[in-house]
Motif scaffolding. Structure first.
Motif, short mmCIF file in Angstrom:
data_model
loop_
_atom_site.label_atom_id
_atom_site.label_comp_id
_atom_site.label_asym_id
_atom_site.label_seq_id
_atom_site.Cartn_x
_atom_site.Cartn_y
_atom_site.Cartn_z
N GLU A 188 -46.40 -12.78 5.02
CA GLU A 188 -46.02 -14.72 4.66
C GLU A 188 -44.90 -14.65 3.99
O GLU A 188 -43.88 -14.97 3.67
CB GLU A 188 -46.86 -15.25 4.48
CG GLU A 188 -47.98 -16.01 5.38
CD GLU A 188 -49.35 -15.26 5.54
OE1 GLU A 188 -49.17 -14.07 4.53
OE2 GLU A 188 -49.49 -16.02 6.15
N ALA A 189 -44.49 -13.53 2.62
CA ALA A 189 -43.93 -14.13 1.53
C ALA A 189 -42.93 -12.70 1.82
O ALA A 189 -41.52 -13.59 2.07
CB ALA A 189 -44.90 -13.15 0.25
N HIS A 213 -36.73 -13.21 2.98
CA HIS A 213 -36.09 -12.41 4.40
C HIS A 213 -35.30 -13.28 4.97
O HIS A 213 -34.12 -14.06 4.73
CB HIS A 213 -36.73 -11.80 5.02
CG HIS A 213 -35.82 -10.84 6.60
ND1 HIS A 213 -34.66 -9.97 6.31
CD2 HIS A 213 -35.31 -11.89 7.62
CE1 HIS A 213 -34.12 -9.80 7.50
NE2 HIS A 213 -34.47 -10.27 8.16
N ASP A 214 -36.54 -14.61 5.45
CA ASP A 214 -35.50 -15.69 6.02
C ASP A 214 -35.07 -16.39 5.00
O ASP A 214 -33.94 -16.97 5.98
CB ASP A 214 -36.69 -16.45 7.03
CG ASP A 214 -37.25 -15.46 8.23
OD1 ASP A 214 -36.61 -14.62 8.65
OD2 ASP A 214 -37.65 -15.77 8.82
N ASP A 221 -32.62 -7.76 1.84
CA ASP A 221 -33.54 -6.32 2.25
C ASP A 221 -35.06 -6.37 2.19
O ASP A 221 -35.09 -6.84 1.00
CB ASP A 221 -32.00 -5.65 2.07
CG ASP A 221 -31.64 -5.52 0.41
OD1 ASP A 221 -33.18 -4.84 -0.03
OD2 ASP A 221 -31.10 -5.34 0.00
N PRO A 222 -35.02 -4.98 2.55
CA PRO A 222 -36.36 -4.98 2.58
C PRO A 222 -36.46 -4.59 1.03
O PRO A 222 -37.50 -4.54 0.12
CB PRO A 222 -36.44 -3.45 3.77
CG PRO A 222 -35.45 -4.10 4.68
CD PRO A 222 -34.17 -4.48 4.38
N GLU A 242 -38.54 -5.44 -4.54
CA GLU A 242 -38.56 -5.81 -5.52
C GLU A 242 -38.72 -7.02 -6.14
O GLU A 242 -39.46 -6.75 -7.88
CB GLU A 242 -37.03 -5.37 -6.42
CG GLU A 242 -36.87 -4.30 -6.42
CD GLU A 242 -35.36 -3.78 -6.37
OE1 GLU A 242 -34.30 -4.44 -6.68
OE2 GLU A 242 -34.42 -3.01 -6.08
N ALA A 243 -38.67 -8.41 -5.56
CA ALA A 243 -39.06 -9.44 -5.87
C ALA A 243 -40.36 -9.16 -5.96
O ALA A 243 -41.30 -10.12 -6.86
CB ALA A 243 -38.94 -10.66 -5.21
N VAL A 244 -41.72 -9.08 -5.11
CA VAL A 244 -43.15 -9.03 -4.95
C VAL A 244 -42.97 -8.17 -5.94
O VAL A 244 -44.46 -8.40 -6.68
CB VAL A 244 -42.79 -8.27 -3.76
CG1 VAL A 244 -45.08 -8.41 -3.41
CG2 VAL A 244 -43.47 -9.76 -2.75
#
Length: 57
Positions: free
Chosen positions: A12-13, A18-19, A24-25, A30-32
């Motif tokens: 979900e994260a 993305h949405d 981008d992946p 990096e954010a996670v």
């Protein structure tokens, strides 16, 4: 802690990043990773400040 980290690494994260954010992946990862690191560091600080609380989920 485990439950909270699960929220960060679940699909979900990734979908939201993305949405909603259009990342981008690599940017998603990096954010996670950043969020997980900040969460763990905060938990360690809190535990160091209040060791009598023990580990909480």
């Amino acid at each position: 802690m485990i439950s909270t980290l699960t929220i960060l690494v679940g699909w979900e994260a990734q979908i939201a990043l993305h949405d909603v954010r259009g990342l981008d992946p690599q940017a998603e990862q990096e954010a996670v990773t950043w969020a997980a690191r900040v969460l763990v560091e905060a938990a360690i600080k809190e535990n160091d400040a209040h060791p009598e609380r023990g580990s909480q989920d």
